[in-house]
Design a protein around this motif. Structure first.
Motif, PDB file in Angstrom:
ATOM      1  N   GLU A  33       0.832  -1.213   0.000  1.00  0.00           N
ATOM      2  CA  GLU A  33       0.000   0.000   0.000  1.00  0.00           C
ATOM      3  C   GLU A  33       0.865   1.261   0.000  1.00  0.00           C
ATOM      4  OE1 GLU A  33      -3.127   0.261  -0.556  1.00  0.00           O
ATOM      5  OE2 GLU A  33      -3.360  -1.921  -0.634  1.00  0.00           O
ATOM      6  N   GLN A  34       1.921   1.254   0.835  1.00  0.00           N
ATOM      7  CA  GLN A  34       2.809   2.425   0.893  1.00  0.00           C
ATOM      8  C   GLN A  34       3.459   2.702  -0.458  1.00  0.00           C
ATOM      9  OE1 GLN A  34       5.859   2.334   4.029  1.00  0.00           O
ATOM     10  NE2 GLN A  34       4.376   1.383   5.395  1.00  0.00           N
ATOM     11  N   LEU A  35       3.961   1.626  -1.076  1.00  0.00           N
ATOM     12  CA  LEU A  35       4.642   1.810  -2.361  1.00  0.00           C
ATOM     13  C   LEU A  35       3.650   2.296  -3.415  1.00  0.00           C
ATOM     14  CD1 LEU A  35       7.269   1.647  -3.958  1.00  0.00           C
ATOM     15  CD2 LEU A  35       6.764  -0.754  -4.453  1.00  0.00           C
ATOM     16  N   THR A  36       2.442   1.726  -3.412  1.00  0.00           N
ATOM     17  CA  THR A  36       1.413   2.151  -4.368  1.00  0.00           C
ATOM     18  C   THR A  36       1.147   3.646  -4.223  1.00  0.00           C
ATOM     19  OG1 THR A  36       0.378  -0.036  -4.286  1.00  0.00           O
ATOM     20  CG2 THR A  36      -0.975   1.767  -5.133  1.00  0.00           C
ATOM     21  N   GLU A  37       0.938   4.099  -2.993  1.00  0.00           N
ATOM     22  CA  GLU A  37       0.595   5.516  -2.775  1.00  0.00           C
ATOM     23  C   GLU A  37       1.749   6.434  -3.177  1.00  0.00           C
ATOM     24  OE1 GLU A  37      -2.390   6.679  -2.278  1.00  0.00           O
ATOM     25  OE2 GLU A  37      -3.022   4.573  -2.338  1.00  0.00           O
ATOM     26  N   ARG A  38       2.978   6.043  -2.829  1.00  0.00           N
ATOM     27  CA  ARG A  38       4.116   6.898  -3.177  1.00  0.00           C
ATOM     28  C   ARG A  38       4.322   6.980  -4.690  1.00  0.00           C
ATOM     29  NH1 ARG A  38       9.249   5.733   0.624  1.00  0.00           N
ATOM     30  NH2 ARG A  38      10.168   7.195  -0.877  1.00  0.00           N
ATOM     31  N   LEU A  39       4.115   5.847  -5.379  1.00  0.00           N
ATOM     32  CA  LEU A  39       4.291   5.865  -6.831  1.00  0.00           C
ATOM     33  C   LEU A  39       3.179   6.665  -7.512  1.00  0.00           C
ATOM     34  CD1 LEU A  39       5.531   2.218  -7.526  1.00  0.00           C
ATOM     35  CD2 LEU A  39       6.845   4.338  -7.778  1.00  0.00           C
ATOM     36  N   LYS A  40       1.958   6.563  -6.989  1.00  0.00           N
ATOM     37  CA  LYS A  40       0.853   7.343  -7.555  1.00  0.00           C
ATOM     38  C   LYS A  40       1.171   8.832  -7.478  1.00  0.00           C
ATOM     39  CE  LYS A  40      -3.376   6.239  -6.139  1.00  0.00           C
ATOM     40  NZ  LYS A  40      -4.391   5.596  -5.238  1.00  0.00           N
ATOM     41  N   ALA A  41       1.692   9.262  -6.333  1.00  0.00           N
ATOM     42  CA  ALA A  41       2.037  10.685  -6.158  1.00  0.00           C
ATOM     43  C   ALA A  41       3.179  11.067  -7.104  1.00  0.00           C
ATOM     44  CB  ALA A  41       2.419  10.948  -4.707  1.00  0.00           C
ATOM     45  N   LEU A  42       4.196  10.207  -7.185  1.00  0.00           N
ATOM     46  CA  LEU A  42       5.361  10.513  -8.020  1.00  0.00           C
ATOM     47  C   LEU A  42       5.003  10.611  -9.499  1.00  0.00           C
ATOM     48  CD1 LEU A  42       8.550  10.749  -8.073  1.00  0.00           C
ATOM     49  CD2 LEU A  42       8.548   8.311  -8.605  1.00  0.00           C
ATOM     50  N   LEU A  43       4.160   9.677  -9.960  1.00  0.00           N
ATOM     51  CA  LEU A  43       3.854   9.615 -11.391  1.00  0.00           C
ATOM     52  C   LEU A  43       2.638  10.457 -11.758  1.00  0.00           C
ATOM     53  CD1 LEU A  43       4.447   5.779 -11.981  1.00  0.00           C
ATOM     54  CD2 LEU A  43       6.099   7.636 -12.119  1.00  0.00           C
ATOM     55  N   GLY A  44       1.941  10.972 -10.752  1.00  0.00           N
ATOM     56  CA  GLY A  44       0.783  11.821 -11.021  1.00  0.00           C
ATOM     57  C   GLY A  44      -0.388  11.058 -11.616  1.00  0.00           C
ATOM     58  N   VAL A  45      -0.715   9.911 -11.035  1.00  0.00           N
ATOM     59  CA  VAL A  45      -1.825   9.096 -11.545  1.00  0.00           C
ATOM     60  C   VAL A  45      -2.805   8.754 -10.422  1.00  0.00           C
ATOM     61  CG1 VAL A  45      -0.481   8.067 -13.414  1.00  0.00           C
ATOM     62  CG2 VAL A  45      -0.551   6.908 -11.200  1.00  0.00           C
ATOM     63  N   SER A  46      -4.054   8.478 -10.797  1.00  0.00           N
ATOM     64  CA  SER A  46      -5.072   8.113  -9.805  1.00  0.00           C
ATOM     65  C   SER A  46      -5.159   6.603  -9.618  1.00  0.00           C
ATOM     66  CB  SER A  46      -6.447   8.609 -10.237  1.00  0.00           C
ATOM     67  OG  SER A  46      -6.370   9.919 -10.697  1.00  0.00           O
ATOM     68  N   GLY A  66       5.972  19.003 -20.299  1.00  0.00           N
ATOM     69  CA  GLY A  66       5.752  19.412 -18.919  1.00  0.00           C
ATOM     70  C   GLY A  66       4.705  18.611 -18.168  1.00  0.00           C
ATOM     71  N   ARG A  67       4.158  17.578 -18.821  1.00  0.00           N
ATOM     72  CA  ARG A  67       3.122  16.766 -18.149  1.00  0.00           C
ATOM     73  C   ARG A  67       3.611  15.345 -17.921  1.00  0.00           C
ATOM     74  NH1 ARG A  67      -2.358  17.072 -21.495  1.00  0.00           N
ATOM     75  NH2 ARG A  67      -3.032  15.757 -19.763  1.00  0.00           N
ATOM     76  N   SER A  68       2.987  14.670 -16.964  1.00  0.00           N
ATOM     77  CA  SER A  68       3.265  13.253 -16.744  1.00  0.00           C
ATOM     78  C   SER A  68       2.858  12.468 -17.989  1.00  0.00           C
ATOM     79  CB  SER A  68       2.463  12.765 -15.533  1.00  0.00           C
ATOM     80  OG  SER A  68       2.437  11.348 -15.519  1.00  0.00           O
ATOM     81  N   ILE A  69       3.728  11.600 -18.480  1.00  0.00           N
ATOM     82  CA  ILE A  69       3.393  10.794 -19.668  1.00  0.00           C
ATOM     83  C   ILE A  69       2.204   9.875 -19.394  1.00  0.00           C
ATOM     84  CG2 ILE A  69       5.740  10.810 -20.618  1.00  0.00           C
ATOM     85  CD1 ILE A  69       6.020   7.897 -19.573  1.00  0.00           C
ATOM     86  N   TYR A  70       1.978   9.607 -18.105  1.00  0.00           N
ATOM     87  CA  TYR A  70       0.957   8.624 -17.730  1.00  0.00           C
ATOM     88  C   TYR A  70      -0.468   9.120 -17.935  1.00  0.00           C
ATOM     89  CZ  TYR A  70       5.062   6.378 -16.057  1.00  0.00           C
ATOM     90  OH  TYR A  70       6.296   5.813 -16.027  1.00  0.00           O
ATOM     91  N   GLN A  71      -0.593  10.437 -18.238  1.00  0.00           N
ATOM     92  CA  GLN A  71      -1.930  10.980 -18.491  1.00  0.00           C
ATOM     93  C   GLN A  71      -2.405  10.653 -19.904  1.00  0.00           C
ATOM     94  OE1 GLN A  71      -1.467  15.104 -17.448  1.00  0.00           O
ATOM     95  NE2 GLN A  71      -0.930  14.592 -15.341  1.00  0.00           N
ATOM     96  N   ALA A 101       4.369  -2.317 -12.765  1.00  0.00           N
ATOM     97  CA  ALA A 101       3.107  -1.643 -12.450  1.00  0.00           C
ATOM     98  C   ALA A 101       2.350  -1.354 -13.729  1.00  0.00           C
ATOM     99  CB  ALA A 101       3.372  -0.340 -11.696  1.00  0.00           C
ATOM    100  N   ILE A 102       1.043  -1.224 -13.570  1.00  0.00           N
ATOM    101  CA  ILE A 102       0.203  -0.725 -14.664  1.00  0.00           C
ATOM    102  C   ILE A 102      -0.453   0.541 -14.146  1.00  0.00           C
ATOM    103  CG2 ILE A 102      -1.577  -1.309 -16.362  1.00  0.00           C
ATOM    104  CD1 ILE A 102      -1.438  -4.217 -15.364  1.00  0.00           C
ATOM    105  N   THR A 103      -0.461   1.601 -14.971  1.00  0.00           N
ATOM    106  CA  THR A 103      -1.237   2.792 -14.627  1.00  0.00           C
ATOM    107  C   THR A 103      -2.419   2.872 -15.589  1.00  0.00           C
ATOM    108  OG1 THR A 103      -0.040   4.309 -16.091  1.00  0.00           O
ATOM    109  CG2 THR A 103       0.854   4.001 -13.869  1.00  0.00           C
ATOM    110  N   PHE A 104      -3.514   3.434 -15.108  1.00  0.00           N
ATOM    111  CA  PHE A 104      -4.776   3.413 -15.867  1.00  0.00           C
ATOM    112  C   PHE A 104      -5.375   4.810 -15.931  1.00  0.00           C
ATOM    113  CE2 PHE A 104      -4.075  -0.361 -13.408  1.00  0.00           C
ATOM    114  CZ  PHE A 104      -4.358  -1.416 -14.250  1.00  0.00           C
TER     115      PHE A 104
END
Ligand code: PLP
Length: 356
Positions: free
Chosen positions: A39-52, A168-173, A195-198
């Motif tokens: 859970e910790q790693l998930t939350e930190r990566l979400k913040a870092l990569l700018g994804v929900s 200037g934006r996160s590629i993950y968007q 990881a997969i981002t969605f």
């Protein structure tokens, strides 16, 4: 004989800090199936990569397979780049998709959107899998308009592109999903992992079931899944490496700058004509000819320097002959690791300069 320089070396964080993280596993008594570190790693990566929506998985290849499965790529023609690690294509084949290679841009070395558009006009295409190669973002806006115009799913293989940005934006968007690898040889790693981002919550919820045999929260299985979970021990390594990520990026960026200063215009580099930042994961150089590449690689090897030819699409021997990529890619990756020094870079560059 000089000590060997490898194309990369895995990063091992401070051992005591790793065992500090492990302490939390002994306290929670949970080893996998989620858990505090997961859970910790998930939350930190979400913040870092700018994804929900981000789902940690057991490796980057299973990330691709899950994404391909969700977008139902089976039996469809899928456009991808020949210039990538084998897993991009083998995972497509494993999901029984039909691989259609398209040519790459000569500067970014990534899929050329104009060529992809041409292919779509000639053939029924069920999906696009661009790769953000060596952390260089593709022309994401161009792919976004192809996606809108033709309503075709786009899954990015962002295995190398941990925190690259585009305009200037996160590629993950961009796109439907991004698949990232956290293998030991990547810049950020969890030993094995990914990881997969969605950009779509329903896809995330489906993926969450698929990596757990297909079970939903009530234990009901409506679609067969697989086991793609990441353990707490892997998450602990990820948290540790994440603590050091800025330092890793800084030290590698310095070495890349040093390489470029020393080699100057003797070789070509990966570039693009839009604003981007690139994860410093590799040090790729492009040579002028096959003969020149061979000479450079052999001269380095004689000095115990192991530059690697990333990537060689001709290794995809399982493909039918007419589908095999014919393009030659004259790219060598030079040693890059936070363990290496400017003196190491000088040793590599001096050897290259003697040949060119
Ligand atoms: C490393 C890599 C993968 C596979 O990731 P694993 O975590 O090793 O399974 C997929 N695509 C590319 C481009 C890679 O470099």
């Amino acid at each position: 004989m000089n000590s060997p320089l490898f194309v990369t070396q895995p990063y091992l964080p401070n051992k005591a800090r790793y065992t500090d993280y492990l302490e939390q596993i002994w306290q929670s008594n949970q080893l996998t199936n989620g858990g505090v570190l997961y859970e910790q790693l998930t939350e930190r990566l979400k913040a870092l990569l700018g994804v929900s929506h981000l789902l940690l998985v057991s490796n980057g290849t299973i990330a691709l397979q899950i994404a391909y499965k969700i977008k139902k790529l089976k039996n469809k023609n899928i456009i991808t780049t020949p210039f990538t690690f084998a897993a991009t294509a083998t995972a497509l084949d494993w999901q029984e998709a039909k691989i259609v290679f398209s040519t790459v841009n000569q500067h970014s070395w990534n899929l050329c959107p104009e060529q992809v558009s041409q292919k779509i006009l000639k053939k029924e295409i069920g999906g696009i899998v661009p790769v953000n190669l060596f952390g260089m973002p593709c022309d994401l806006d161009a792919f976004e308009s192809i996606k809108q115009q033709h309503n075709i799913p786009i899954i990015y293989d962002s295995a190398h592109a941990m925190n690259s940005t585009y305009k200037g934006r996160s590629i993950y968007q961009y796109g439907d999903m991004h698949c990232i690898s956290f293998h030991a040889t990547k810049l950020f790693h969890t030993i094995e992992g990914g990881a997969i981002t969605f950009n779509n919550k329903a896809d995330y919820q489906q993926a969450k079931r698929l990596i757990n045999f297909g079970q939903d929260d009530e234990g009901q299985v409506h679609q067969a899944g697989i086991n793609g979970k990441l353990s707490e021990f892997h998450a602990a390594m990820g948290l540790c490496v994440l603590d050091d990520l800025d330092a890793l990026i800084n030290s590698r960026t310095l070495l890349i700058t040093e390489y470029q200063n020393q080699l100057g215009a003797l070789v070509q580099y990966q570039t693009a004509d839009y604003a981007y930042t690139q994860t410093p994961i590799y040090m790729p150089i492009k040579l002028a000819s096959e003969a020149q590449l061979q000479r450079v690689q052999q001269a380095l090897f004689a000095k115990n320097i192991h530059a690697r030819r990333y990537f060689c699409p001709q290794s995809l021997q399982f493909l039918p002959r007419q589908q095999m990529p014919t393009e030659q890619f004259l790219v060598l990756c030079l040693p890059l690791s936070s363990n290496y020094t400017k003196e190491d870079v000088t040793r590599v560059c001096n050897t290259i300069k003697q040949v060119l």
